[in-house]
Design an enzyme around this catalytic site. Structure first.
Site, PDB file in Angstrom:
ATOM      1  N   TRP A 152       0.886  -1.248   0.034  1.00  0.00           N
ATOM      2  CA  TRP A 152       0.041  -0.063   0.037  1.00  0.00           C
ATOM      3  C   TRP A 152       0.921   1.304   0.013  1.00  0.00           C
ATOM      4  CZ3 TRP A 152      -2.272  -4.392   1.049  1.00  0.00           C
ATOM      5  CH2 TRP A 152      -3.640  -4.633   0.587  1.00  0.00           C
ATOM      6  N   ASN A 154      -1.246  -1.141  -4.327  1.00  0.00           N
ATOM      7  CA  ASN A 154      -2.531  -1.176  -4.373  1.00  0.00           C
ATOM      8  C   ASN A 154      -3.436   0.091  -4.942  1.00  0.00           C
ATOM      9  OD1 ASN A 154      -4.888  -2.393  -2.788  1.00  0.00           O
ATOM     10  ND2 ASN A 154      -5.117  -0.376  -1.843  1.00  0.00           N
ATOM     11  N   GLU A 155      -4.098  -0.196  -5.570  1.00  0.00           N
ATOM     12  CA  GLU A 155      -5.127   0.884  -6.280  1.00  0.00           C
ATOM     13  C   GLU A 155      -4.496   2.060  -6.753  1.00  0.00           C
ATOM     14  OE1 GLU A 155      -8.110   1.246  -3.114  1.00  0.00           O
ATOM     15  OE2 GLU A 155      -8.780  -0.793  -3.353  1.00  0.00           O
ATOM     16  N   GLU A 176      -9.751  -7.798  -4.325  1.00  0.00           N
ATOM     17  CA  GLU A 176     -10.489  -7.112  -3.183  1.00  0.00           C
ATOM     18  C   GLU A 176     -11.710  -6.948  -3.394  1.00  0.00           C
ATOM     19  OE1 GLU A 176      -8.237  -3.893  -1.308  1.00  0.00           O
ATOM     20  OE2 GLU A 176      -9.999  -3.023  -0.643  1.00  0.00           O
TER      21      GLU A 176
END
Length: 801
Positions: free
Chosen positions: A150, A193-194, A277
């Site tokens: 992250w 992440n993202e 997710e």
């Protein structure tokens, strides 16, 4: 001439009704129309029919801090919680576990520590993710491990803040080496992440994994949206570097998860597609959405892997996603926990399948061809003998039938039927072995009730764990931690970091023993976007009101440390915090400050005392007594302030920048209890909280009533409890679900009797994090109060005595 005779026509039911009513004056009910036939679905389970390979159902530990308190649970409760997550045939029986690769930065509800705070200094024992993965693998050796970042430590790419760099790949390789030291095989590795993707970076990651010998580790990209599939389709090198396309929330973010599409381009890549997710749903009320998504990800989008976020809500109730996951475990000091219904809807797939099984497309679909009736998927074992069909009828409104025909080499022997009734809030109705059915010539029919999840399987070995927790209880004061007693991880017991990394190390400044040190020396590559991102860590019970927090502190370098008190609600993704702060600098400057959930700061008092300097130990204390805040340095009061914004909350320690300062001898001592008596008024005009019949007996209704100032409306607020005639405002049965009733009960110190007033006027249950609620905002006298998800509505705002 003879008259011809004809047979008279029979009276219709309507004519008979009319005649009888005319003759007798009595109405005769009309004949009911025949009930419509229940929908029926024919399901042919044919072992010769094709389908994609099933990769598994799992969950995510990280993103961030959601598993933190689990390690601090006492035995046997800690082992029970781990069993409910990972033990085959017991609970969720997770087949996949994704770990956050820590980066010293907040990644939703906390910060995960890095293994390499400074370039070149690797510590493979940092954090608690290694411990969790080891425990999971010990229970299920077939569990597959995934990993994802992250954030990342601040030294990456020379401190530029650039994640897509060679430094990051080198850092990930160090992390992989740590995993190997912990005897963990990492099956899947992702990027950021993202945060999109960098094609060249992924290509380099794949090459580096191969060069390092980790050829079995598959690369997942990009843990964001479907645009990565478009890029892979146009770039053969990028496509070859990525083994699995992982997308977040393909069914939409939150909501009911009724439709879960992918894209034609993604399906045309010939790569496994994953919902890498999903979730962000309450452990109980989110179960229907999770059950739909596990089936419909495959039906709508051909996705063969599913990760729920998070694995468990082992975090404090004042954090934004405090009830999301398989279970809720926020009281390590008491050992109390609750197993959510999400555990059991997950078990309907995981306990009856294994990664490597194959879907049977011809035996998967929507009941009676209508998604409103529910969905079903069928999977078969690798030896083409056993099969399991998972059915959900969560949107159905009536019973229906499913007629099964089994052929193609699959077992035609006895099938075992398990069910979960999600229309019920009684856990006894979740994951129940309902019946066994022996097919006749490979055929059998089942009746499916609405609001259920079913599994029909030829496999055996399933089970429902029987362990139960002790009752909830507050963390009583006084409380102290010298940091000399080893904790379960490198974090002290009960401390949970919100930014930075607070680790126990050998003390500096000439002091022997172990101290707490903030380890991250530079601002990390961040995932959250909070305007104030300095390191701090929190601890304890949100019901604490009047107390003193004390700590010894030593400045390794020039800077400012802080003690936090009455830490209350945190803004989502750490975008604010209701709390008081005593800040002290090495120069002797001090201030008493207040922050709120948008990180708006108010200085309540400030001044200067003698310089503390660096390399020397000093004692700092913050006393919170009713509305008076007192700052003390080395035993001398340096200032006071008056503020009534926050009445209760946890304690904490912090550093106002990314500096490596130290703390020791943390202590919390209780202040003088205070009590206030009077009515509890609603933001709905003229309405008050009332004890039915002015009773204090166990089970007395706590209700809404016109304000009259009668004895039944007199309440005492003290130390996190609300009492009437000596009985406590209580959430019935220690319930945590939306709609659980509130009543009076003998005071027992349970967290279902602890209430946390919020600055917006809402009052949270310390146990569930849900708010005291007037259902439907009704103004009818006698309406019994409940708990419900906090929303700030007038029906959830109260003025306490």
């Amino acid at each position: 001439m003879r008259r011809s005779l004809t047979r008279p026509r029979p009276f219709t039911a309507a004519v008979v009704s009319l005649l009888l009513s005319t003759l007798t004056g009595l109405a005769v009910p009309a004949q009911a129309a025949p009930a419509p036939a229940a929908p029926s679905t024919a399901i042919t389970v044919d072992g010769t029919k094709p389908g994609l390979t099933f990769d598994g159902v799992g969950a995510i530990s990280g993103g961030g801090g959601n598993s933190r308190l689990l390690a601090d649970y006492p035995e046997p409760q800690r082992g029970q919680l781990l069993d409910y997550l990972f033990k085959p045939g017991y609970g969720a029986d997770l087949q996949l576990l994704k770990l956050e690769i820590g980066g010293d930065t907040n990644s939703t509800d906390g910060a995960e520590p890095s293994i390499e705070h400074s370039a070149g200094t690797v510590d493979c024992n940092q954090g608690y993710e290694w411990w969790l993965a080891e425990q999971a693998k010990a229970r299920n050796p077939d569990l597959r491990i995934a990993a994802l970042s992250w954030g990342a430590p601040g030294w990456i790419d020379g401190g530029s803040g650039t994640f897509w760099s060679q430094d990051t790949i080198d850092y990930l390789m160090n992390w992989m080496g740590c995993a190997a030291q912990h005897h963990l095989t990492v099956d899947y590795l992702g990027g950021w992440n993202e945060r999109g993707y960098d094609k060249a970076w992924y290509e380099n990651l794949k090459k580096t994994l191969t060069a390092k010998g980790w050829t079995g580790t598959k690369v997942v990209a990009a843990d964001s949206d479907w645009t990565v599939a478009d890029a892979m389709n146009l770039d053969p090198a990028f496509k070859n570097a990525v083994d699995i396309v992982g997308v977040h929330y393909p069914c939409g973010y939150l909501g009911s998860y009724t439709s879960c599409p992918s894209t034609p381009v993604a399906q045309g890549l010939g790569k496994p597609l994953w919902a890498s997710e999903n979730g962000s749903e309450d452990a109980d009320t989110g179960a229907p959405a999770v059950a739909r998504a596990i089936n419909r990800d495959y039906l709508d989008g051909r996705m063969t892997g599913f990760f729920n976020w998070p694995v468990i809500a082992a975090l404090y109730p004042n954090l934004s996603f405090s009830t999301d996951g398989m279970s809720i475990a926020n009281q390590p000091w008491s050992g109390h926990y609750s197993i959510g219904s999400t555990t059991w809807v997950t078990a309907h797939t995981t306990q009856f399948t294994a990664p490597g099984w194959h879907y049977i497309d011809a035996a998967s679909g929507y009941l009676a061809g209508n998604r409103a009736n529910g969905s079903y998927v069928t999977l078969k074992s690798t030896d083409n003998r056993n099969y399991s069909t998972v059915v959900e009828t969560l949107d159905a409104t009536a019973a229906q039938t499913a007629a099964f025909t089994v052929t193609g080499g699959l077992s035609t022997g006895q099938v075992h039927v398990w069910s979960t009734d999600l229309t019920s809030t009684d856990p006894a109705n979740w994951f129940v072995h309902q019946q066994d059915v022996t097919p006749a010539n490979g055929k059998y029919t089942l009746t499916l009730q609405p609001g259920h999840v079913y599994t029909v399987s030829t496999t055996t070995g399933q089970g429902r764990g029987t362990a139960s927790p002790p009752p909830a209880a507050p963390l009583n004061l006084p409380y102290a931690d010298s940091f000399d007693t080893p904790a379960a991880t490198t974090s002290p017991a009960y401390f949970t970091d919100m930014n930075g990394a607070f680790q126990t190390v050998a003390c500096g400044g000439g002091r022997s023993g172990t101290c707490l040190r903030q380890m991250a020396p530079t601002t990390p590559i961040r995932w959250t976007d909070e305007p104030y991102n300095a390191p701090y860590t929190i601890i304890g019970d949100g019901g604490w009101s009047n107390y003193t927090v004390t700590a010894d502190t030593m400045f390794e370098q020039s800077g400012t440390v802080e003690l936090l008190g009455r830490v209350n609600q945190q803004g989502r993704n750490n975008n604010g915090l209701n709390a008081y702060h005593l800040r002290v600098s090495d120069t002797g400057a001090w201030s008493l400050d207040k922050s709120d959930t948008s990180w708006t700061w108010t200085t309540l008092a400030k001044g200067t005392t003698a310089a503390l300097g660096t390399g020397r130990w000093h004692t700092v204390a913050l006393t919170l007594q009713d509305a008076t805040l007192t700052a003390t340095v080395d035993g001398a009061t340096v200032g006071t302030a008056t503020d009534r914004s926050f009445t209760n909350g946890q304690a904490g320690l912090g550093v106002t920048g990314y500096r490596t300062e130290q703390f020791d001898n943390f202590a919390l001592t209780p202040g003088t209890p205070s009590a206030h008596t009077g009515p509890i008024t609603s933001a709905l005009p003229g309405k008050c909280v009332d004890a039915a019949a002015n009773s204090a007996a166990d089970g007395t209704r706590v209700q809404l009533w016109d304000c009259t100032n009668a004895p039944a409306q007199q309440w005492t607020w003290a130390n996190g409890t609300l009492t009437h005639n000596g009985a406590c405002l209580d959430v019935t049965g220690q319930g945590t679900l939306n709609g659980t009733l509130v009543e009076l009960w003998s005071c027992n110190g349970g967290s279902n009797q602890q209430w946390l007033p919020q600055p917006n006027g809402s009052v949270k249950s310390a146990q569930s994090g849900r708010c005291l609620d007037d259902p439907g905002a009704t103004t009818a006298n006698g309406t019994q109060l409940i708990i419900w998800d906090c929303n700030g509505g007038a029906n959830q705002r109260w003025q306490l005595p």
